[in-house]
Design an enzyme around this catalytic site. Structure first.
Site, PDB file in Angstrom:
ATOM      1  N   ASP A 144       1.877   3.257  10.311  1.00 32.09           N
ATOM      2  CA  ASP A 144       2.282   4.095   9.983  1.00 32.09           C
ATOM      3  C   ASP A 144       2.624   4.758  11.589  1.00 32.09           C
ATOM      4  OD1 ASP A 144       2.448   4.330   7.553  1.00 32.09           O
ATOM      5  OD2 ASP A 144       0.905   5.788   7.154  1.00 32.09           O
ATOM      6  N   ARG A 145       3.688   5.447  11.893  1.00 32.69           N
ATOM      7  CA  ARG A 145       3.793   6.564  13.054  1.00 32.69           C
ATOM      8  C   ARG A 145       2.588   6.968  13.841  1.00 32.69           C
ATOM      9  NH1 ARG A 145       6.674  11.491  15.099  1.00 32.69           N
ATOM     10  NH2 ARG A 145       6.724  12.079  12.770  1.00 32.69           N
TER      11      ARG A 145
END
Length: 322
Positions: A144-145
């Site tokens: 995930d970012r």
């Protein structure tokens, strides 16, 4: 690039034909000996230098003889259309087949809406253009970012396919460090709860009876009055799996705006770090096992703990691959 520096050419895999392979067909050797899938074979057989026998292009129907060398191209015929953009890049490991990157929190893994030029894919495309022009961006898994830490990226489809086949097996194991709210009870265990989409959100996930099976193993490493440091190993790889499971158990990650609460005075992203990555090399089969301590923003959540102390504690965790 300095004048006179020779950049590597396309990545190839060679097989010397011994007596035991004499008389066999190229197709059989590529599938059974070198492990190419039907999809990869269909891709390479149309390339001018895709399949060579003693340097001469052949079809998969050709027969080989002892003493010959069968060679297959692994690299993409053209670099994938990801815009190369220079950016911060911390490579922990690199060879002709893959890179393992310590991804910074806030950097998307792939280009996408709003992030077409500031993703890990862009930064690696620029790095490959300078150092290994035949390499392409072929992610094996994603982070995930907001998640930091170790992420594996293959340089060609063969390596990507071989590594993806290891996912969720003993060959490819991931251990994460997370700081959650409260103290899980029991202090270690397994969360086996299916995860599906939330009906009112395109992003959010939830534990749901009709979701996909999701299994997370965890162990508490440190506790404070209102938070705990956990080590977690994924047995499956559902979207937001660790974040969903811990929130469902009443212990959301600190800083998780989606499943807990934003705490910008503490940390500006979910407190999750890909700490250890262990895999079998896609070409050599050798075991690679790498560890990356958590960054400063997570260490600040654990007063009195340094990267070295956390590393020492985490290394004793039985969740870690040996």
């Amino acid at each position: 690039m300095k004048s006179g520096v020779s950049l590597p050419g396309p990545r190839r895999l060679d097989l010397v034909i011994d007596d035991s392979r004499d008389g066999r067909r190229v197709y059989d050797l590529l599938r059974r000996e070198l492990g190419l899938s039907g999809t990869l074979l269909r891709r390479v057989k149309w390339l001018e230098d895709g399949i060579l026998l003693d340097g001469i292009r052949v079809t998969t129907r050709a027969t080989v003889h002892a003493g010959q060398v069968l060679s297959v191209r692994l690299s993409d015929p053209e670099r994938p259309a990801i815009p190369p953009v220079d950016g911060p890049l911390h490579l922990v490991y690199e060879d002709r087949d893959l890179v393992i990157v310590d991804k910074a929190a806030g950097v998307p893994s792939h280009p996408g809406p709003g992030h077409w030029s500031d993703s890990l894919g862009n930064y690696l495309a620029a790095h490959f253009a300078r150092t290994d022009p035949a390499a392409g961006f072929h992610p094996v898994h994603r982070l995930d970012r907001g998640t930091s830490g170790l992420m594996a990226v293959a340089k060609h489809p063969y390596a990507q396919e071989r590594l993806k086949n290891q996912l969720h097996t003993g060959g490819f194991q991931r251990v994460y460090l997370a700081v959650c709210r409260g103290q899980p009870d029991p202090a270690e265990g397994t969360i086996d709860a299916p995860i599906g989409r939330c009906p009112d959100s395109i992003l959010k996930r939830q534990v749901s009876a009709d979701g996909q099976r999701a299994v997370t193993h965890y162990r508490t490493l440190l506790t404070r009055a209102d938070r705990s440091l956990l080590a977690l190993r994924l047995e499956t790889g559902r979207t937001h799996q660790i974040r969903v499971h811990l929130a469902w158990r009443g212990h959301p990650l600190l800083g998780d705006f989606l499943y807990g609460e934003e705490r910008p005075e503490l940390i500006t992203r979910p407190a999750l770090h890909s700490f250890q990555l262990s895999l079998l090399h896609p070409v050599t089969g050798a075991r690679l096992s790498l560890i990356q301590p958590p960054p400063e923003d997570m260490l600040r959540l654990l007063p009195g703990q340094t990267a070295e102390k956390v590393l020492q504690i985490a290394k004793t965790c039985p969740l870690l691959p040996r």
